[in-house]
Design an enzyme around this catalytic site. Structure first.
Site, PDB file in Angstrom:
ATOM      1  N   HIS A 174     -37.560   2.031  -7.229  1.00  0.00           N
ATOM      2  CA  HIS A 174     -36.636   3.078  -6.791  1.00  0.00           C
ATOM      3  C   HIS A 174     -35.273   2.906  -7.452  1.00  0.00           C
ATOM      4  O   HIS A 174     -34.790   1.790  -7.618  1.00  0.00           O
ATOM      5  CB  HIS A 174     -36.444   3.024  -5.279  1.00  0.00           C
ATOM      6  CG  HIS A 174     -37.539   3.700  -4.504  1.00  0.00           C
ATOM      7  ND1 HIS A 174     -38.026   4.948  -4.813  1.00  0.00           N
ATOM      8  CD2 HIS A 174     -38.227   3.290  -3.401  1.00  0.00           C
ATOM      9  CE1 HIS A 174     -38.963   5.288  -3.948  1.00  0.00           C
ATOM     10  NE2 HIS A 174     -39.119   4.291  -3.088  1.00  0.00           N
ATOM     11  N   CYS A 248     -36.665   6.750 -11.568  1.00  0.00           N
ATOM     12  CA  CYS A 248     -36.329   8.171 -11.573  1.00  0.00           C
ATOM     13  C   CYS A 248     -34.927   8.398 -12.140  1.00  0.00           C
ATOM     14  O   CYS A 248     -34.054   7.538 -12.027  1.00  0.00           O
ATOM     15  CB  CYS A 248     -36.398   8.743 -10.156  1.00  0.00           C
ATOM     16  SG  CYS A 248     -38.042   8.719  -9.443  1.00  0.00           S
ATOM     17  N   ARG A 257     -37.965  10.701 -15.654  1.00  0.00           N
ATOM     18  CA  ARG A 257     -38.120   9.258 -15.636  1.00  0.00           C
ATOM     19  C   ARG A 257     -37.280   8.623 -16.743  1.00  0.00           C
ATOM     20  O   ARG A 257     -37.160   9.170 -17.845  1.00  0.00           O
ATOM     21  CB  ARG A 257     -39.586   8.852 -15.839  1.00  0.00           C
ATOM     22  CG  ARG A 257     -40.512   9.324 -14.743  1.00  0.00           C
ATOM     23  CD  ARG A 257     -40.243   8.611 -13.426  1.00  0.00           C
ATOM     24  NE  ARG A 257     -41.169   9.074 -12.398  1.00  0.00           N
ATOM     25  CZ  ARG A 257     -40.942  10.103 -11.592  1.00  0.00           C
ATOM     26  NH1 ARG A 257     -39.808  10.787 -11.697  1.00  0.00           N
ATOM     27  NH2 ARG A 257     -41.824  10.446 -10.676  1.00  0.00           N
TER      28      ARG A 257
END
Length: 270
Positions: A174, A248, A257
């Site tokens: 993340h 991300c 990405r």
């Protein structure tokens, strides 16, 4: 003689209408305040609480892995480790590693392959360390949100190689919320160090290329020879020992990405 001033007479019906308007405005204001408080609590939960809990959990898992490696059996074959796979020699499923690597990313010397048990789904089995980012985070098998990424872990893409193996060891993390281990991934530059610690060895990769943005469906970046299908000029053309870090981008979105690639330069047995 001037007439007396006119006095407006307000009937009961108009007073009732005014009272209804006041109640409606007051009720609307209460609804807006309630919604605002709920949104604030949601933001606090996402940006603070999930980060706090995931980071604490990830730190405890790193400590547990290090304690297990220190106190457990020294043989890598006794449990999960980086050299897991089936077969030997370069290529998918191989378990070769090296104390040094050539400029092409292929190790100059190889040690005998050791068979170990593959990590189970969602099992944390390695530690990813990035000195520039002051990051030490567990690596778990799989990239599921609930059982891996939302715990603050970095997830290993199933089907890609394990640390130190010929091919591409690819992971995701993340960038925002839930520990956000890869929030500062854009700070990495060529030559920065990425280490992967396992029960059997520590593998050191040097950052080699950075792809700031590609589509979420660009599967080429995690192939054994990583190369973008969207931006064909980015990536590699020959086999080697690679690491791929994905997250991300831009921040607080999952539309695109970002990719960081590195080459294996050394292996240090534990």
């Amino acid at each position: 003689m001037r007439g007396s001033p006119r006095v407006r007479v307000v009937g009961h019906g108009e007073r009732r209408r005014r009272a209804r308007r006041r109640r409606a405005l007051w009720g609307g204001a209460e609804v807006l305040v309630t919604v605002g408080v709920l949104l604030l609590l949601l933001v606090v939960h996402q940006l603070w609480w999930t980060n706090r809990e995931a980071r604490r959990g990830a730190e405890r898992k790193v400590e547990a892995l290090e304690r297990e490696w220190r106190d457990g059996p020294g043989d890598a074959g006794a449990g999960t480790g980086a050299d897991s796979g089936t077969g030997s020699g370069p290529g998918p499923g191989s378990g070769t590693a090296s104390p040094s690597a050539s400029a092409s990313g292929a190790p100059a010397r190889q040690r005998p392959y050791t068979t170990v048990v593959l990590p189970r789904r969602s099992q944390a089995y390695a530690v990813l360390a990035v000195p520039r980012l002051r990051l030490r985070v567990p690596v778990a098998e799989g990239v599921g949100k609930a059982d891996v990424l939302n715990k603050g872990y970095v997830g290993h893409y199933p089907g890609t190689q394990q640390p130190g193996q010929a091919g591409n060891f690819a992971v995701a993390g993340h960038r925002n919320t839930h520990g956000e281990p890869f929030r500062y991934l854009p700070r990495l530059r060529r030559g920065d160090v990425v280490e992967v610690e396992t029960r059997s060895a520590t593998y050191t990769y040097d950052v080699d290329q950075v792809l700031p943005q590609t589509t979420a469906r660009d599967s080429g970046v995690v192939r054994p020879v990583p190369r973008s299908l969207v931006r064909p000029g980015r990536g590699y053309r020959e086999p080697g020992y690679y690491i791929t870090l994905t997250t991300c981008t831009p921040e607080f979105t999952s539309r695109y990405r970002m990719v960081v690639w590195g080459r294996l330069v050394s292996m240090r047995p534990r």
